[in-house]
Design a protein around this motif. Structure first.
Motif, PDB file in Angstrom:
ATOM      1  N   GLN A 183       0.826  -1.201   0.000  1.00 29.44           N
ATOM      2  CA  GLN A 183       0.000   0.000   0.000  1.00 29.44           C
ATOM      3  C   GLN A 183       0.868   1.262   0.000  1.00 29.44           C
ATOM      4  N   LYS A 184       1.892   1.251   0.825  1.00 28.31           N
ATOM      5  CA  LYS A 184       2.763   2.424   0.885  1.00 28.31           C
ATOM      6  C   LYS A 184       3.519   2.596  -0.428  1.00 28.31           C
ATOM      7  N   LEU A 185       3.907   1.494  -1.071  1.00 27.62           N
ATOM      8  CA  LEU A 185       4.595   1.556  -2.351  1.00 27.62           C
ATOM      9  C   LEU A 185       3.699   2.185  -3.412  1.00 27.62           C
ATOM     10  N   ALA A 186       2.419   1.817  -3.380  1.00 23.80           N
ATOM     11  CA  ALA A 186       1.474   2.402  -4.338  1.00 23.80           C
ATOM     12  C   ALA A 186       1.301   3.899  -4.099  1.00 23.80           C
ATOM     13  N   LEU A 187       1.225   4.293  -2.811  1.00 24.40           N
ATOM     14  CA  LEU A 187       1.061   5.706  -2.487  1.00 24.40           C
ATOM     15  C   LEU A 187       2.286   6.518  -2.901  1.00 24.40           C
ATOM     16  N   VAL A 188       3.468   6.024  -2.597  1.00 23.62           N
ATOM     17  CA  VAL A 188       4.697   6.731  -2.964  1.00 23.62           C
ATOM     18  C   VAL A 188       4.845   6.777  -4.481  1.00 23.62           C
ATOM     19  N   TYR A 189       4.504   5.679  -5.147  1.00 24.44           N
ATOM     20  CA  TYR A 189       4.580   5.615  -6.615  1.00 24.44           C
ATOM     21  C   TYR A 189       3.702   6.700  -7.240  1.00 24.44           C
ATOM     22  N   GLU A 190       2.456   6.803  -6.758  1.00 26.13           N
ATOM     23  CA  GLU A 190       1.526   7.803  -7.292  1.00 26.13           C
ATOM     24  C   GLU A 190       1.972   9.222  -6.924  1.00 26.13           C
ATOM     25  N   TYR A 191       2.447   9.394  -5.698  1.00 29.80           N
ATOM     26  CA  TYR A 191       2.913  10.712  -5.246  1.00 29.80           C
ATOM     27  C   TYR A 191       4.106  11.196  -6.086  1.00 29.80           C
ATOM     28  N   ALA A 192       5.072  10.301  -6.314  1.00 32.77           N
ATOM     29  CA  ALA A 192       6.256  10.677  -7.089  1.00 32.77           C
ATOM     30  C   ALA A 192       5.901  10.974  -8.534  1.00 32.77           C
ATOM     31  N   GLN A 193       4.952  10.216  -9.094  1.00 36.04           N
ATOM     32  CA  GLN A 193       4.557  10.416 -10.482  1.00 36.04           C
ATOM     33  C   GLN A 193       3.886  11.778 -10.669  1.00 36.04           C
ATOM     34  N   GLN A 194       3.186  12.238  -9.636  1.00 35.61           N
ATOM     35  CA  GLN A 194       2.519  13.540  -9.712  1.00 35.61           C
ATOM     36  C   GLN A 194       3.480  14.686  -9.436  1.00 35.61           C
ATOM     37  N   LYS A 195       4.311  14.549  -8.397  1.00 39.98           N
ATOM     38  CA  LYS A 195       5.200  15.629  -7.978  1.00 39.98           C
ATOM     39  C   LYS A 195       6.421  15.779  -8.888  1.00 39.98           C
ATOM     40  N   LYS A 196       6.921  14.682  -9.441  1.00 38.41           N
ATOM     41  CA  LYS A 196       8.125  14.663 -10.280  1.00 38.41           C
ATOM     42  C   LYS A 196       9.406  14.934  -9.483  1.00 38.41           C
ATOM     43  N   HIS A 197       9.378  15.922  -8.604  1.00 39.40           N
ATOM     44  CA  HIS A 197      10.565  16.294  -7.822  1.00 39.40           C
ATOM     45  C   HIS A 197      10.116  16.650  -6.414  1.00 39.40           C
ATOM     46  N   PHE A 198      10.693  15.999  -5.414  1.00 33.33           N
ATOM     47  CA  PHE A 198      10.259  16.265  -4.049  1.00 33.33           C
ATOM     48  C   PHE A 198      11.387  15.939  -3.067  1.00 33.33           C
ATOM     49  N   SER A 199      11.218  16.443  -1.845  1.00 37.08           N
ATOM     50  CA  SER A 199      12.210  16.265  -0.791  1.00 37.08           C
ATOM     51  C   SER A 199      11.937  14.978  -0.020  1.00 37.08           C
ATOM     52  N   PHE A 200      12.983  14.227   0.233  1.00 32.31           N
ATOM     53  CA  PHE A 200      12.846  12.995   1.004  1.00 32.31           C
ATOM     54  C   PHE A 200      12.384  13.307   2.422  1.00 32.31           C
ATOM     55  N   ARG A 201      12.935  14.357   2.996  1.00 31.18           N
ATOM     56  CA  ARG A 201      12.522  14.753   4.349  1.00 31.18           C
ATOM     57  C   ARG A 201      11.059  15.163   4.363  1.00 31.18           C
ATOM     58  N   GLY A 202      10.635  15.954   3.339  1.00 28.75           N
ATOM     59  CA  GLY A 202       9.239  16.384   3.276  1.00 28.75           C
ATOM     60  C   GLY A 202       8.287  15.219   3.165  1.00 28.75           C
ATOM     61  N   LEU A 203       8.707  14.178   2.410  1.00 28.65           N
ATOM     62  CA  LEU A 203       7.851  12.993   2.270  1.00 28.65           C
ATOM     63  C   LEU A 203       7.690  12.281   3.606  1.00 28.65           C
ATOM     64  N   LEU A 204       8.776  12.135   4.355  1.00 24.93           N
ATOM     65  CA  LEU A 204       8.700  11.452   5.651  1.00 24.93           C
ATOM     66  C   LEU A 204       7.892  12.258   6.668  1.00 24.93           C
ATOM     67  N   GLN A 205       7.922  13.572   6.555  1.00 25.94           N
ATOM     68  CA  GLN A 205       7.186  14.399   7.514  1.00 25.94           C
ATOM     69  C   GLN A 205       5.674  14.271   7.351  1.00 25.94           C
ATOM     70  N   LYS A 206       5.245  13.745   6.218  1.00 28.84           N
ATOM     71  CA  LYS A 206       3.812  13.557   5.990  1.00 28.84           C
ATOM     72  C   LYS A 206       3.287  12.273   6.633  1.00 28.84           C
ATOM     73  N   GLN A 207       4.199  11.460   7.204  1.00 28.89           N
ATOM     74  CA  GLN A 207       3.791  10.209   7.825  1.00 28.89           C
ATOM     75  C   GLN A 207       3.396  10.460   9.285  1.00 28.89           C
ATOM     76  N   TYR A 208       2.608   9.536   9.821  1.00 25.36           N
ATOM     77  CA  TYR A 208       2.047   9.753  11.148  1.00 25.36           C
ATOM     78  C   TYR A 208       2.732   8.943  12.241  1.00 25.36           C
ATOM     79  N   THR A 209       3.211   7.779  11.898  1.00 23.02           N
ATOM     80  CA  THR A 209       3.813   6.922  12.918  1.00 23.02           C
ATOM     81  C   THR A 209       5.210   6.495  12.470  1.00 23.02           C
TER      82      THR A 209
END
Length: 261
Positions: A183-209
């Motif tokens: 599930q997380k792989l699908a979410l990251v896959y879709e997120y990366a495909q939309q954003k094209k360029h993003f921060s690794f730290r910013g991606l982790l900060q969106k997680q809850y646990t």
């Protein structure tokens, strides 16, 4: 009497420099009497109708005669009591002229060499010019150190702790389903495909646990491994950036993602 033609020299300084080299004397210790006599022999033998050129040589003749006469007189002294060499100004001019002449000869030599070279526009086929070597995961991760990943993980988890409400945290917990890698792989896959360029730290900060952070990190590593994401870091301890690789032809279906669980 000297038999040189005027065309051999570009001016009086050129002639003086020639006489100095011919007599094999130092430019800083010119035998002014001998050089002046040779210079005047050349000027007397000139057959030139251009008054501007002749006048330049005559002015230098007067300068040499002035220096010659000053050398016959008692030496002049400056404010510090040191003797003034009447040849000093002439020597300075000759050194400068020799420097510029040498540079001019070097430029002329380069110009001659360049005239013998031919250039053409590149004729590389488009298929070759657009070729990119396969993605090497080891090279992409070479600048991403374990210490840097640990630092980012600590920063993210620290912020997650700061978000905890001290009152509500004492309430009973409602357990949620474990985080699945597919599930997380699908979410990251879709997120990366939309954003094209993003921060690794910013991606982790969106997680809850912590589990979300760990599984998201694993999902990123998997996408980097298959070449869907490229990773770069501008410098040590700088933020890590991920880019969606449009050139990668590897696709992941829902069925493929489920195999990661």
């Amino acid at each position: 009497m000297l038999s040189y033609k005027l065309e051999k020299f570009e001016g009086p300084l050129d002639l003086l420099l020639h006489l100095i080299e011919k007599n094999k004397v130092s430019i800083y210790d010119i035998p002014i009497f001998e050089i002046t006599n040779q210079y005047m022999e050349y000027v007397n033998a000139m057959e030139e109708e251009d008054l501007d050129i002749v006048s330049e040589f005559l002015v230098m003749t007067a300068t040499l005669l002035d220096i010659k006469s000053r050398l016959l007189l008692p030496a002049e002294k400056d404010e510090n009591g040191d003797e003034i060499d009447p040849r000093e100004e002439l020597v300075t001019r000759l050194v400068e002229y020799k420097t510029y002449k040498s540079l001019g000869e070097q430029l002329k030599s380069r110009q001659l060499l360049a005239s013998r070279l031919l250039y053409k526009d590149p004729t590389i086929p488009d298929e070759v010019s657009k070729y990119e070597p396969p993605v090497n995961v080891q090279d992409m991760l070479s600048k991403v150190t374990l210490e840097r990943l640990q630092e980012i993980y600590r920063m993210v988890t620290r912020r997650q702790v700061d978000k905890i409400d001290p009152v509500r945290s004492k309430f009973g917990n409602i357990e949620k389903d474990p985080v699945r890698l597919s599930q997380k792989l699908a979410l990251v896959y879709e997120y990366a495909q939309q954003k094209k360029h993003f921060s690794f730290r910013g991606l982790l900060q969106k997680q809850y646990t912590k589990a979300d952070v760990v599984v998201t990190f694993l999902a990123c590593l998997e996408l980097i491994k298959i070449g869907r994401l490229t990773v770069k870091q501008d410098g040590t301890f700088r933020d890590i950036h991920l880019d969606w690789n449009e050139e990668c032809t590897t696709t992941i279906t829902r069925e493929d993602m489920e195999q990661y669980d």
